[in-house]
Write a protein that holds these residues in place. Structure first.
Motif, mmCIF file in Angstrom:
data_model
loop_
_atom_site.group_PDB
_atom_site.id
_atom_site.type_symbol
_atom_site.label_atom_id
_atom_site.label_comp_id
_atom_site.label_asym_id
_atom_site.label_seq_id
_atom_site.Cartn_x
_atom_site.Cartn_y
_atom_site.Cartn_z
ATOM 1 N N LEU B 173 0.860 -1.183 0.000
ATOM 2 C CA LEU B 173 0.000 0.000 0.000
ATOM 3 C C LEU B 173 0.897 1.234 0.000
ATOM 4 C CD1 LEU B 173 -3.147 0.155 0.440
ATOM 5 C CD2 LEU B 173 -2.657 0.385 2.877
ATOM 6 N N THR B 174 0.508 2.268 -0.752
ATOM 7 C CA THR B 174 1.334 3.478 -0.821
ATOM 8 C C THR B 174 0.528 4.726 -0.441
ATOM 9 O OG1 THR B 174 0.766 4.056 -3.097
ATOM 10 C CG2 THR B 174 2.597 2.513 -2.795
ATOM 11 N N ALA B 175 1.278 5.803 -0.181
ATOM 12 C CA ALA B 175 0.742 7.165 -0.243
ATOM 13 C C ALA B 175 1.287 7.716 -1.559
ATOM 14 C CB ALA B 175 1.214 7.995 0.947
ATOM 15 N N CYS B 176 0.389 8.008 -2.493
ATOM 16 C CA CYS B 176 0.793 8.167 -3.904
ATOM 17 C C CYS B 176 1.710 9.370 -4.117
ATOM 18 C CB CYS B 176 -0.433 8.242 -4.798
ATOM 19 S SG CYS B 176 -0.009 8.328 -6.552
ATOM 20 N N SER B 177 2.593 9.196 -5.098
ATOM 21 C CA SER B 177 3.675 10.144 -5.403
ATOM 22 C C SER B 177 3.409 10.970 -6.649
ATOM 23 C CB SER B 177 4.966 9.352 -5.620
ATOM 24 O OG SER B 177 5.229 8.492 -4.541
ATOM 25 N N ALA B 178 2.251 10.804 -7.277
ATOM 26 C CA ALA B 178 1.996 11.464 -8.557
ATOM 27 C C ALA B 178 1.134 12.705 -8.350
ATOM 28 C CB ALA B 178 1.302 10.507 -9.520
ATOM 29 N N GLY B 179 1.666 13.855 -8.708
ATOM 30 C CA GLY B 179 0.955 15.115 -8.489
ATOM 31 C C GLY B 179 -0.446 15.115 -9.070
ATOM 32 N N MET B 180 -0.575 14.638 -10.306
ATOM 33 C CA MET B 180 -1.872 14.709 -10.971
ATOM 34 C C MET B 180 -2.932 13.893 -10.235
ATOM 35 S SD MET B 180 -2.354 14.303 -15.078
ATOM 36 C CE MET B 180 -0.727 14.922 -15.443
ATOM 37 N N SER B 181 -2.486 12.840 -9.520
ATOM 38 C CA SER B 181 -3.436 11.953 -8.840
ATOM 39 C C SER B 181 -3.923 12.518 -7.511
ATOM 40 C CB SER B 181 -2.791 10.590 -8.579
ATOM 41 O OG SER B 181 -2.409 10.009 -9.804
ATOM 42 N N ASN B 182 -3.196 13.476 -6.930
ATOM 43 C CA ASN B 182 -3.560 13.954 -5.584
ATOM 44 C C ASN B 182 -3.706 15.471 -5.546
ATOM 45 O OD1 ASN B 182 -0.914 14.868 -5.599
ATOM 46 N ND2 ASN B 182 -0.141 13.053 -4.558
ATOM 47 N N ASN B 183 -4.030 16.048 -6.705
ATOM 48 C CA ASN B 183 -4.233 17.495 -6.826
ATOM 49 C C ASN B 183 -2.992 18.287 -6.384
ATOM 50 O OD1 ASN B 183 -5.749 19.582 -7.777
ATOM 51 N ND2 ASN B 183 -7.156 19.681 -6.031
ATOM 52 N N PHE B 184 -1.821 17.722 -6.684
ATOM 53 C CA PHE B 184 -0.530 18.409 -6.549
ATOM 54 C C PHE B 184 -0.206 18.847 -5.124
ATOM 55 C CE2 PHE B 184 -1.648 18.515 -11.006
ATOM 56 C CZ PHE B 184 -0.480 18.058 -11.574
ATOM 57 N N ARG B 185 -0.589 17.990 -4.154
ATOM 58 C CA ARG B 185 -0.094 18.182 -2.791
ATOM 59 C C ARG B 185 0.100 16.790 -2.202
ATOM 60 N NH1 ARG B 185 -1.658 18.989 2.414
ATOM 61 N NH2 ARG B 185 -3.894 18.845 2.059
ATOM 62 N N PHE B 186 1.338 16.445 -1.905
ATOM 63 C CA PHE B 186 1.640 15.100 -1.429
ATOM 64 C C PHE B 186 1.216 14.985 0.030
ATOM 65 C CE2 PHE B 186 4.904 15.942 -4.725
ATOM 66 C CZ PHE B 186 4.317 15.158 -5.703
ATOM 67 N N LYS B 187 0.460 13.944 0.333
ATOM 68 C CA LYS B 187 -0.138 13.773 1.646
ATOM 69 C C LYS B 187 0.079 12.348 2.125
ATOM 70 C CE LYS B 187 -3.131 15.561 -0.823
ATOM 71 N NZ LYS B 187 -4.259 16.028 -1.640
ATOM 72 N N PRO B 188 -0.102 12.103 3.409
ATOM 73 C CA PRO B 188 0.004 10.731 3.911
ATOM 74 C C PRO B 188 -1.275 9.938 3.615
ATOM 75 C CG PRO B 188 -0.573 12.220 5.694
ATOM 76 C CD PRO B 188 -0.377 13.080 4.480
ATOM 77 N N ILE B 189 -1.184 8.656 3.879
ATOM 78 C CA ILE B 189 -2.341 7.748 3.909
ATOM 79 C C ILE B 189 -2.304 7.034 5.256
ATOM 80 C CG2 ILE B 189 -3.093 5.473 2.985
ATOM 81 C CD1 ILE B 189 -4.204 7.700 1.271
ATOM 82 N N GLN B 190 -3.454 6.699 5.772
ATOM 83 C CA GLN B 190 -3.509 5.907 7.001
ATOM 84 C C GLN B 190 -4.252 4.600 6.734
ATOM 85 O OE1 GLN B 190 -5.236 8.830 9.732
ATOM 86 N NE2 GLN B 190 -3.189 9.236 10.532
ATOM 87 N N TYR B 191 -3.953 3.602 7.574
ATOM 88 C CA TYR B 191 -4.698 2.352 7.443
ATOM 89 C C TYR B 191 -4.763 1.653 8.790
ATOM 90 C CZ TYR B 191 -0.234 -0.179 7.492
ATOM 91 O OH TYR B 191 0.994 -0.684 7.866
#
Lengths: 194, 194
Positions: B173-191
């Motif tokens: 599982l990742t916290a995604c690294s692609a700007g276009m996929s996360n509206n150009f702000r890199f954020k964490p993910i929790q699980y």
């Protein structure tokens, strides 16, 4: 140029050299051919639907589009394309699929089984078979609801699509075994390599 | 219940037992998490986009839908789903993808590199990484033209989706690294796993 025939509900595998052209022909019309490919020198490199769709930014690949490997290397470029409608979303038909979606009690091994049998002499395990490029397969997509519906192919008798190899490849190709994909008449597929 | 945090642009892998529930949480909203899975007892069995889309007959999987393996076995069933929009078409972002689509000259290793690093201790080679189930990823599909466009996720802060394991699994599982996929702000993910 030799024209090879793939009998209905069967499959073949063969080597191609970089620069050669594979032409897949639908001799009777409304038939599908599942295509998978591997780097001939390192079969851990395989044709990737996910990479190809991402780079093309479309799910409808046709003339001029590139089919990429899992390592982002070009494997094929699509040349002449009489049909322009192919599928790159759905896995090859298989005995499990025929049991689940068609209710068959003695299911055919399907394109998956045919690809597996054709690839075995090349040392490629069935678990390595990716989502195929389903030549001539007509999957209509409803972008709003997400619904995928398998419709009769748009290919007419003699229509063909050409794939230019961009690396040395092991290719497997079928004459599809799924009724819904070929308007419920099993037909051969033809191909040539030049 | 322990909530784990995946730092921005990173990834993790872990084991799950059949019957456990994985909840993927978007703590800040508009973030994507790429998910892949393997049979814990035989890692040649992997999460298959092509099988799952075929059995679901939709590309929009949500509550009640099953994610299948390449061998047609259920790996997960989707439970509670606050978002209802995920992608199962596109391969994980990678350094080659950042170079090709974003023009980056020193590209990040992306979700692909993060999945590969997380899976290495489990003995899973990078060439075995399939198309991921991209949790919260919003890929709009134009059924008529085929165009795929990556839009900001619909997830709001705290939204979650739950995946019930139907076999013992190794999950990455990742916290995604692609700007276009996360509206150009890199954020964490929790699980969490329960």
């Amino acid at each position: 140029m030799t024209i090879h025939t793939i009998a209905p509900r069967s499959g073949v595998a063969f080597r191609m050299s970089q620069g050669q052209r594979l032409t897949v022909i639908d001799p009777e019309g409304e038939q599908v051919s599942d295509l998978v490919a591997f780097n001939a020198h390192d079969t851990d490199e395989w044709l990737s639907s996910g990479r190809s769709l991402d780079y093309a930014s479309t799910f409808l690949l046709t003339t001029g589009d590139t089919l990429y490997s899992n390592r982002s290397s070009p494997m094929f470029v699509i040349g002449r394309d009489d049909v322009g409608r192919h599928d790159f979303l759905l896995a090859p038909c298989s005995k499990e699929m025929f049991a689940r979606l068609y209710g068959h009690t003695e299911p055919h091994r399907g394109c998956f089984g045919n690809l597996a049998a054709a690839l075995a002499p090349h040392g490629i395990d069935p678990d390595r078979i990716p989502t195929a490029f389903n030549v001539f397969m007509n999957v209509q997509v409803d972008g709003a609801t997400g619904t995928l519906s398998v419709e009769p192919p748009l290919s007419r008798p003699g229509d063909a699509t050409t794939f230019e190899a961009r690396m040395d490849l092991i290719v497997a190709l079928t004459a599809c075994s799924a009724g819904m994909s070929n308007n419920f008449r099993f037909k051969p597929i033809q191909y040539s390599i030049a």
